[in-house]
Design a protein around this motif. Sequence first.
Motif, PDB file in Angstrom:
ATOM      1  N   ALA A 196      65.940 -39.689 125.816  1.00  0.00           N
ATOM      2  CA  ALA A 196      66.014 -39.747 127.281  1.00  0.00           C
ATOM      3  C   ALA A 196      65.406 -38.497 127.909  1.00  0.00           C
ATOM      4  N   ALA A 197      65.733 -37.329 127.347  1.00  0.00           N
ATOM      5  CA  ALA A 197      65.181 -36.084 127.884  1.00  0.00           C
ATOM      6  C   ALA A 197      63.666 -36.048 127.718  1.00  0.00           C
ATOM      7  N   THR A 198      63.179 -36.510 126.566  1.00  0.00           N
ATOM      8  CA  THR A 198      61.733 -36.522 126.309  1.00  0.00           C
ATOM      9  C   THR A 198      61.013 -37.454 127.282  1.00  0.00           C
ATOM     10  N   ILE A 199      61.578 -38.633 127.528  1.00  0.00           N
ATOM     11  CA  ILE A 199      60.968 -39.599 128.455  1.00  0.00           C
ATOM     12  C   ILE A 199      60.929 -39.048 129.876  1.00  0.00           C
ATOM     13  N   VAL A 200      62.045 -38.437 130.305  1.00  0.00           N
ATOM     14  CA  VAL A 200      62.116 -37.884 131.669  1.00  0.00           C
ATOM     15  C   VAL A 200      61.056 -36.804 131.866  1.00  0.00           C
ATOM     16  N   VAL A 201      60.954 -35.876 130.894  1.00  0.00           N
ATOM     17  CA  VAL A 201      59.987 -34.783 131.018  1.00  0.00           C
ATOM     18  C   VAL A 201      58.560 -35.309 130.969  1.00  0.00           C
ATOM     19  N   GLY A 202      58.285 -36.252 130.071  1.00  0.00           N
ATOM     20  CA  GLY A 202      56.934 -36.795 129.969  1.00  0.00           C
ATOM     21  C   GLY A 202      56.557 -37.675 131.139  1.00  0.00           C
ATOM     22  N   TRP A 203      57.475 -38.536 131.569  1.00  0.00           N
ATOM     23  CA  TRP A 203      57.187 -39.489 132.659  1.00  0.00           C
ATOM     24  C   TRP A 203      56.907 -38.774 133.974  1.00  0.00           C
ATOM     25  N   PHE A 204      57.718 -37.748 134.267  1.00  0.00           N
ATOM     26  CA  PHE A 204      57.577 -37.046 135.551  1.00  0.00           C
ATOM     27  C   PHE A 204      56.673 -35.814 135.458  1.00  0.00           C
ATOM     28  N   GLY A 205      56.107 -35.565 134.286  1.00  0.00           N
ATOM     29  CA  GLY A 205      55.197 -34.431 134.147  1.00  0.00           C
ATOM     30  C   GLY A 205      55.867 -33.092 134.412  1.00  0.00           C
ATOM     31  N   LEU A 206      57.116 -32.947 133.998  1.00  0.00           N
ATOM     32  CA  LEU A 206      57.873 -31.722 134.310  1.00  0.00           C
ATOM     33  C   LEU A 206      57.360 -30.508 133.543  1.00  0.00           C
ATOM     34  N   ALA A 207      56.664 -30.736 132.422  1.00  0.00           N
ATOM     35  CA  ALA A 207      56.116 -29.596 131.687  1.00  0.00           C
ATOM     36  C   ALA A 207      55.077 -28.866 132.546  1.00  0.00           C
ATOM     37  N   GLU A 208      54.290 -29.649 133.290  1.00  0.00           N
ATOM     38  CA  GLU A 208      53.263 -29.028 134.141  1.00  0.00           C
ATOM     39  C   GLU A 208      53.821 -28.646 135.504  1.00  0.00           C
ATOM     40  N   SER A 209      54.563 -29.547 136.148  1.00  0.00           N
ATOM     41  CA  SER A 209      54.995 -29.306 137.525  1.00  0.00           C
ATOM     42  C   SER A 209      56.163 -28.323 137.623  1.00  0.00           C
ATOM     43  N   ALA A 210      57.074 -28.345 136.648  1.00  0.00           N
ATOM     44  CA  ALA A 210      58.260 -27.484 136.727  1.00  0.00           C
ATOM     45  C   ALA A 210      58.256 -26.379 135.684  1.00  0.00           C
ATOM     46  N   GLY A 211      57.229 -26.335 134.846  1.00  0.00           N
ATOM     47  CA  GLY A 211      57.124 -25.258 133.863  1.00  0.00           C
ATOM     48  C   GLY A 211      58.133 -25.350 132.727  1.00  0.00           C
ATOM     49  N   ILE A 212      58.571 -26.561 132.436  1.00  0.00           N
ATOM     50  CA  ILE A 212      59.519 -26.728 131.329  1.00  0.00           C
ATOM     51  C   ILE A 212      58.776 -26.591 129.997  1.00  0.00           C
ATOM     52  N   LYS A 213      59.325 -25.782 129.110  1.00  0.00           N
ATOM     53  CA  LYS A 213      58.729 -25.613 127.788  1.00  0.00           C
ATOM     54  C   LYS A 213      59.012 -26.846 126.937  1.00  0.00           C
ATOM     55  N   VAL A 214      57.984 -27.348 126.256  1.00  0.00           N
ATOM     56  CA  VAL A 214      58.143 -28.540 125.412  1.00  0.00           C
ATOM     57  C   VAL A 214      57.682 -28.219 123.999  1.00  0.00           C
ATOM     58  N   LEU A 215      58.022 -29.117 123.088  1.00  0.00           N
ATOM     59  CA  LEU A 215      57.706 -28.902 121.678  1.00  0.00           C
ATOM     60  C   LEU A 215      56.217 -28.913 121.417  1.00  0.00           C
ATOM     61  N   GLY A 216      55.492 -29.799 122.075  1.00  0.00           N
ATOM     62  CA  GLY A 216      54.058 -29.919 121.830  1.00  0.00           C
ATOM     63  C   GLY A 216      53.786 -30.784 120.612  1.00  0.00           C
ATOM     64  N   PRO A 217      52.533 -31.110 120.365  1.00  0.00           N
ATOM     65  CA  PRO A 217      52.196 -31.961 119.218  1.00  0.00           C
ATOM     66  C   PRO A 217      52.493 -31.253 117.900  1.00  0.00           C
ATOM     67  N   LEU A 218      53.024 -32.007 116.936  1.00  0.00           N
ATOM     68  CA  LEU A 218      53.321 -31.460 115.619  1.00  0.00           C
ATOM     69  C   LEU A 218      52.075 -31.536 114.741  1.00  0.00           C
ATOM     70  N   PRO A 219      51.929 -30.602 113.806  1.00  0.00           N
ATOM     71  CA  PRO A 219      50.800 -30.707 112.871  1.00  0.00           C
ATOM     72  C   PRO A 219      50.917 -31.982 112.048  1.00  0.00           C
ATOM     73  N   GLN A 220      49.803 -32.632 111.826  1.00  0.00           N
ATOM     74  CA  GLN A 220      49.818 -33.859 111.039  1.00  0.00           C
ATOM     75  C   GLN A 220      49.735 -33.510 109.562  1.00  0.00           C
ATOM     76  N   GLY A 221      50.582 -34.133 108.760  1.00  0.00           N
ATOM     77  CA  GLY A 221      50.550 -33.889 107.322  1.00  0.00           C
ATOM     78  C   GLY A 221      51.894 -33.458 106.779  1.00  0.00           C
ATOM     79  N   LEU A 222      51.947 -33.345 105.458  1.00  0.00           N
ATOM     80  CA  LEU A 222      53.185 -33.045 104.750  1.00  0.00           C
ATOM     81  C   LEU A 222      53.216 -31.576 104.331  1.00  0.00           C
ATOM     82  N   PRO A 223      54.384 -31.067 104.004  1.00  0.00           N
ATOM     83  CA  PRO A 223      54.470 -29.666 103.581  1.00  0.00           C
ATOM     84  C   PRO A 223      53.715 -29.449 102.270  1.00  0.00           C
TER      85      PRO A 223
END
Length: 564
Positions: free
Chosen positions: A214-241
């Motif tokens: 729910a938190a992820t959808i709210v932040v992504g849907w309303f663009g809060l990372a850009e408009s409100a400066g909320i820090k987000v996880l960002g894309p994870l590296p693709q691949g295994l350890p």
Amino acid sequence: MSGWLRWLPGVQIARQYQAAWLAHDLMAGLVLTTMLVPVGIAYAVASGVPGINGLYATIVPLLVYALFGPSRILVLGPDSSLAAVILAVVLPLSAGDPARAVAVASLMAIVSGLVCILIGIARMGFVTELLSKPIRYGYMNGIALTVLISQLPKLLGFSVESAGPLRNVVRIVRAIVEGRANWVAFFVGIGTLAMILLLKRWKRIPGLLIAVVAATIVVGWFGLAESAGIKVLGPLPQGLPSFALPWIGVADLGQVLIGGCAVAMVAFADTSVLSRTYAAKTRAVVDPNQEMIGLGAANLAAGLFQGFAISSSSSRTPVAEAAGAKTQLAGVVGALAVALLLLLAPNLLEYLPSSALAAVVIAAAIGLFEFDDLRRILRIQPWEFWLSMACFVGVAVLGVIPGIGIAIAIAIMEFLWDGWRPHYAVMGRVDGIRGYHDIKRYPAARRIPGLVLFRWDAPLFFANAELFHQRLLEAVAHSPTQVRRIIVAAEPVTSIDVTSADMLAELERSLRESGIELRFAEIKDPVKEKMERFSLLERFGTPYPTIGAAVDAYLEEYKVDWKP
């Protein structure tokens, strides 16, 4: 199980696997995955390393423990009880460099793994039993508070340089007063926390997953990372350890070694308790030494594959159980599902807010606090309650590593105190009660003329040898009649060492010169064998089998007119 297979309980379980278990394990593994991802990422961030490493520390240990671990349904992975310990070492040594933070954390996991394996091989799995319940409560409450405080800045959308739990509170308050708080991030985080706690009462509902999604959808849907400066996880590296041998240099190795040993202690203390609990529920027998080997192997693998120290989980294990897990295959399914996520959908959690991750950790920290049983301990044994408070203050004021050192020191002092200053008694006969009893508790007890019955309720060793000597002479000095013989009721004495043996030899000699015999009754066979090796029995004669036999012999030999 025989030969080398005894080190691989997972192989034995696989041999006994029943087809009827498969559907349960597959479903439990998929349900478990809904917790493994957000919790792994959250605890990684709380430990001072990138979120992706939390997933690495989830995948590899689950696979390794399935092979080496003796518990059928225990779930291992990043844990809130370890986050503060890891962070206390990682933060000052990494200096903000994520790659160095991973190296420090991975090396701590390797140290922890090696310590656990060595102790398991040496069959010293009992070591965690030296920490009493009040002391465990104290340091776990301290760790819970430390974890909670460490997540408050993330919940409020800013960061502070860590300087210890109490000083961090001051810095957090100062940052809020200076207007650095991001209140949009705070409301997202506090909403996530409220949803997690609210849905927690329904065990079959994945409340943590629902709240995080729910938190992820709210932040992504309303663009809060850009408009409100909320820090987000960002894309994870693709691949295994991948395999990587971490190294940080000799200068900082000492702190990593201490931190790794502290992690090993906390991890196994938690794991052993949880393992015994679920073994009792499933009516299974779990070898504590193999449990330590399994935990050690999982930590070693985590450290070698870009992860960090892990432990059992008191939140994920119940989820696996409630979902119907029958064996470690459920954990294997969960690990493989997380691996598929990294390979096929690494951007799925791109907008997961940091404040929501902080809420996940705070919810776990709240669950670590123990108050109810401490109130019971305060009521029935106040001094143990204050020991717990001393451990709590040590962790909360000085930090996790020094605090756990204090907990260990207090545990050793508590252990030694009972043997150093044990209970002792001069005994007499109480009318209407069989046997002989402490004259302090029964002032009306009748004492035998010329005989001192002395009981010592502890092993005799170097730390209490002089006290035994003093108390025995005091009993002679306070006897109402002239003493002819002393009978030491030695049934509670479980051991004797060279120092106490020499003390007894010297005591016997000085008493004999004063016309007093020193004899023993009810000596255990192992203690008797030690006394024979120390050449003591030839001084004291054959021990009496019972106190009654010793009294009867004295009355007969000295013709004392006294009726039992």
